[in-house]
Scaffold this active site. Structure first.
Site, PDB file in Angstrom:
ATOM      1  N   HIS A 240      -8.497  18.988 -27.542  1.00 14.73           N
ATOM      2  CA  HIS A 240      -9.323  20.307 -27.588  1.00 14.73           C
ATOM      3  C   HIS A 240      -9.544  21.059 -26.194  1.00 14.73           C
ATOM      4  CE1 HIS A 240     -12.870  18.184 -26.507  1.00 14.73           C
ATOM      5  NE2 HIS A 240     -13.373  19.182 -26.293  1.00 14.73           N
TER       6      HIS A 240
HETATM    7  C1  UD1 Z   1     -17.261  22.930 -26.233  1.00 20.10           C
HETATM    8  C2  UD1 Z   1     -17.471  22.536 -24.750  1.00 20.10           C
HETATM    9  C3  UD1 Z   1     -16.961  21.172 -24.678  1.00 20.10           C
HETATM   10  C4  UD1 Z   1     -17.209  20.270 -26.008  1.00 20.10           C
HETATM   11  C5  UD1 Z   1     -16.447  21.244 -27.105  1.00 20.10           C
HETATM   12  C6  UD1 Z   1     -16.498  20.234 -28.279  1.00 20.10           C
HETATM   13  C7  UD1 Z   1     -18.426  23.881 -23.005  1.00 20.10           C
HETATM   14  C8  UD1 Z   1     -17.903  24.433 -21.622  1.00 20.10           C
HETATM   15  N1  UD1 Z   1     -17.359  23.298 -23.682  1.00 20.10           N
HETATM   16  O1  UD1 Z   1     -15.808  23.557 -25.994  1.00 20.10           O
HETATM   17  O2  UD1 Z   1     -17.506  20.524 -23.392  1.00 20.10           O
HETATM   18  O3  UD1 Z   1     -16.235  19.038 -25.391  1.00 20.10           O
HETATM   19  O4  UD1 Z   1     -17.380  22.281 -26.954  1.00 20.10           O
HETATM   20  O5  UD1 Z   1     -15.997  20.989 -29.357  1.00 20.10           O
HETATM   21  O6  UD1 Z   1     -19.433  24.285 -23.213  1.00 20.10           O
HETATM   22  N2  UD1 Z   1     -14.930  28.243 -32.451  1.00 20.10           N
HETATM   23  C9  UD1 Z   1     -15.148  28.208 -33.779  1.00 20.10           C
HETATM   24  N3  UD1 Z   1     -16.175  27.774 -34.630  1.00 20.10           N
HETATM   25  C10 UD1 Z   1     -16.995  27.112 -33.772  1.00 20.10           C
HETATM   26  C11 UD1 Z   1     -17.106  27.210 -32.611  1.00 20.10           C
HETATM   27  C12 UD1 Z   1     -16.104  27.686 -31.828  1.00 20.10           C
HETATM   28  O7  UD1 Z   1     -14.044  28.811 -34.316  1.00 20.10           O
HETATM   29  O8  UD1 Z   1     -18.073  26.857 -34.491  1.00 20.10           O
HETATM   30  C13 UD1 Z   1     -13.893  28.451 -31.645  1.00 20.10           C
HETATM   31  C14 UD1 Z   1     -13.889  29.925 -30.996  1.00 20.10           C
HETATM   32  O9  UD1 Z   1     -12.699  30.928 -31.304  1.00 20.10           O
HETATM   33  C15 UD1 Z   1     -14.307  29.869 -29.585  1.00 20.10           C
HETATM   34  C16 UD1 Z   1     -13.472  28.555 -29.342  1.00 20.10           C
HETATM   35  O10 UD1 Z   1     -13.447  27.636 -30.583  1.00 20.10           O
HETATM   36  O11 UD1 Z   1     -13.870  30.823 -28.875  1.00 20.10           O
HETATM   37  C17 UD1 Z   1     -14.190  27.391 -28.316  1.00 20.10           C
HETATM   38  O12 UD1 Z   1     -15.435  27.140 -28.551  1.00 20.10           O
HETATM   39  P1  UD1 Z   1     -16.499  27.019 -27.288  1.00 20.10           P
HETATM   40  O13 UD1 Z   1     -17.805  26.855 -27.784  1.00 20.10           O
HETATM   41  O14 UD1 Z   1     -16.358  28.154 -26.423  1.00 20.10           O
HETATM   42  O15 UD1 Z   1     -15.554  25.878 -26.379  1.00 20.10           O
HETATM   43  P2  UD1 Z   1     -15.060  24.452 -26.898  1.00 20.10           P
HETATM   44  O16 UD1 Z   1     -13.746  24.415 -26.683  1.00 20.10           O
HETATM   45  O17 UD1 Z   1     -15.666  24.114 -28.191  1.00 20.10           O
END
Ligand code: UD1
Length: 448
Positions: A240
């Site tokens: 991820h």
């Molecule tokens: C975040 C953390 C990372 C952790 C990871 C676990 C930071 C900088 N990164 O990364 O350290 O390892 O979480 O998952 O804080 N999205 C959904 N549903 C959700 C949440 C996110 O669809 O419930 C999608 C959205 O399109 C979003 C993308 O996932 O833009 C990324 O989510 P985000 O919280 O920005 O970062 P992660 O890649 O999940």
């Protein structure tokens, strides 16, 4: 004593759950210890508030973990959602400040290294509840880890959070060295062990009640009891990190490095939302034979399991723990999974160029492979032939959260005592704290 714990994203929940369990135990013990004491309270009971920033919000990324880990529903939801790093962190900061001013906790605990961790730490470090600048003690759980790769958003979050916290709780010895090298005052640092491993120890038996192996056709069914069938050989994959999945070539290279393994045994791949998006975008660019069988992990899929990828939606804590326990090998770019496989003694290949958790490599279960096809393939071959390891990082014994609560209560009592003593001397009363402490705390009751 009022403690506020912050969670925001998936890897936070299993780090916070044991702290909440330890608070419940502390309160039970405190009630017993205080029962015989008239008037004076020996050890403060803890009033706990759980704040969820909403960085992760999907049921599969959040609610299911609350259920699996017996976490109470959050007392406060900030509902920040997704966004750029700046927008997401800024929303956390804005919304958390109002909560802090309203609730005025004595201690704020932040865990891990996600944007919510840094956002809430920043607010707490600058808040002021009165004209004397009173603010909560700020504690970081999982402090001191360093990948020394500032291109990782989490590395920025770790470094900044550690430098503004009052109390730093450390999971492995490398973190002690890192914090010392950065000039952090040693008396603020406490080597307590790993709360993520506390959760694993607490839930590893319960994980056996998961039906994920049956749902993915990885366990042969016995006549009357599906649980007694033998388990197929399979690998488990998670990817991820933006640096792995957002850059098309890197993602395709890693998948190419998995082809040999996929021909040998099925690879279960629970796909993070970010990675699901990339897979959609890449479409036919995925290697032939690597698109595998798709299942939501809730129903029995019809794929054959001689090889290929079994793609599932993100899985809950117990389902994933069950899969990890029984996997032949795990390939991942996660931080926490490197630690969990170390505890479970499952060979792990980390598809990154570095790790902030060197104890997992020193313990002999984890290899840092890099992300090219050849390196991933070579690391997998090496791990498939490995003899395993018996080394366990120090203090990964299921008691980290208890140690944390003991330190926090002592720190709170010490702070309350010195504040009261300062107040008394400024009033000219010259009262010195008694052995019980003018805060009313009896630290001798705290050790567990
Ligand atoms: C975040 C953390 C990372 C952790 C990871 C676990 C930071 C900088 N990164 O990364 O350290 O390892 O979480 O998952 O804080 N999205 C959904 N549903 C959700 C949440 C996110 O669809 O419930 C999608 C959205 O399109 C979003 C993308 O996932 O833009 C990324 O989510 P985000 O919280 O920005 O970062 P992660 O890649 O999940």
């Amino acid at each position: 004593m009022k403690i506020m714990t912050v969670v925001g994203a998936r890897p936070n929940y299993m780090k916070a759950a044991p702290i909440i369990m330890a608070i419940r135990k502390h309160n039970k013990k405190t009630a017993q210890a205080n029962a015989g004491l008239a008037g004076e309270i020996a050890v403060p009971a803890i009033d706990h508030l759980l704040v969820h920033t909403g960085q992760h919000y999907d049921a599969l990324m959040s609610d299911s973990f609350f259920a699996d880990l017996n976490l109470p529903a959050p007392d406060v939801r900030l509902g920040v959602g997704s966004g750029s790093h700046a927008a997401q962190t800024a929303e956390v900061i804005k919304r958390f400040e109002a909560v802090l001013l309203r609730e005025r906790p004595d201690v704020v605990i932040v865990v891990g290294d996600v944007n919510s961790t840094l956002g809430c730490a920043l607010v707490t470090s600058k808040i002021s509840f009165d004209s004397a600048g009173k603010r909560p003690l700020l504690a970081h759980v999982e402090a001191g880890l360093r990948s020394f790769d500032r291109a990782m958003p989490e590395e920025i979050n770790r470094v900044l959070t550690d430098h503004i916290c009052d109390l730093l709780f450390v999971t492995e010895e490398s973190a002690l060295r890192n914090l010392r090298n950065e000039g952090i005052a040693p008396e603020t640092v406490h080597f307590v062990g790993n709360t993520m491993i506390d959760s694993l120890i607490a839930f590893k038996e319960k994980a056996e009640t998961s039906t994920i192996l049956e749902r993915l056709n990885l366990r042969a069914h016995a006549a009357n009891n599906g649980k007694s069938g033998s388990i197929a050989r399979y690998a488990l994959l998670t990817l991820h990190r933006p640096s792995n999945v957002d850059i098309g070539d890197t993602f395709l290279n890693i998948l190419a490095g998995l082809e040999e393994l996929a021909a040998d045994c099925p690879i279960v791949f629970p796909v993070h939302p970010r990675t699901q998006q990339r897979i959609k975008e890449l479409g036919s660019a995925l290697q032939p034979g690597m698109s595998g069988t798709t299942t939501n992990g809730n129903g029995r899929d019809s794929g054959n399991h001689r090889g290929g990828l079994i793609l599932t939606d993100p899985l809950g804590y117990l389902d994933f723990l069950c899969l990890m326990k029984h996997a032949t090998i795990v390939v991942t770019d996660s931080g926490g999974i490197q630690e969990e496989t170390t505890f479970l003694r499952i060979p792990c290949v980390t598809v990154r160029d570095n790790t902030e958790r060197p104890a997992t490599v020193e313990s002999g279960t984890n290899i840092i492979a890099g992300t090219t096809k050849e390196k991933v393939e070579a690391a997998i071959r090496r791990q498939m032939a490995s003899e395993g390891s018996n080394k366990m990082p120090k203090k990964w014994d299921g008691r980290a959260a208890t140690r944390i609560i003991d330190v926090l209560v002592s720190a709170y009592c010490g702070r309350a005592a010195s504040r009261q003593s300062a107040m008394c001397s400024s009033l000219g009363e010259g009262v010195s704290p008694s052995s019980r402490g003018s805060s009313g705390c009896a630290p001798s009751v705290l050790g567990t």
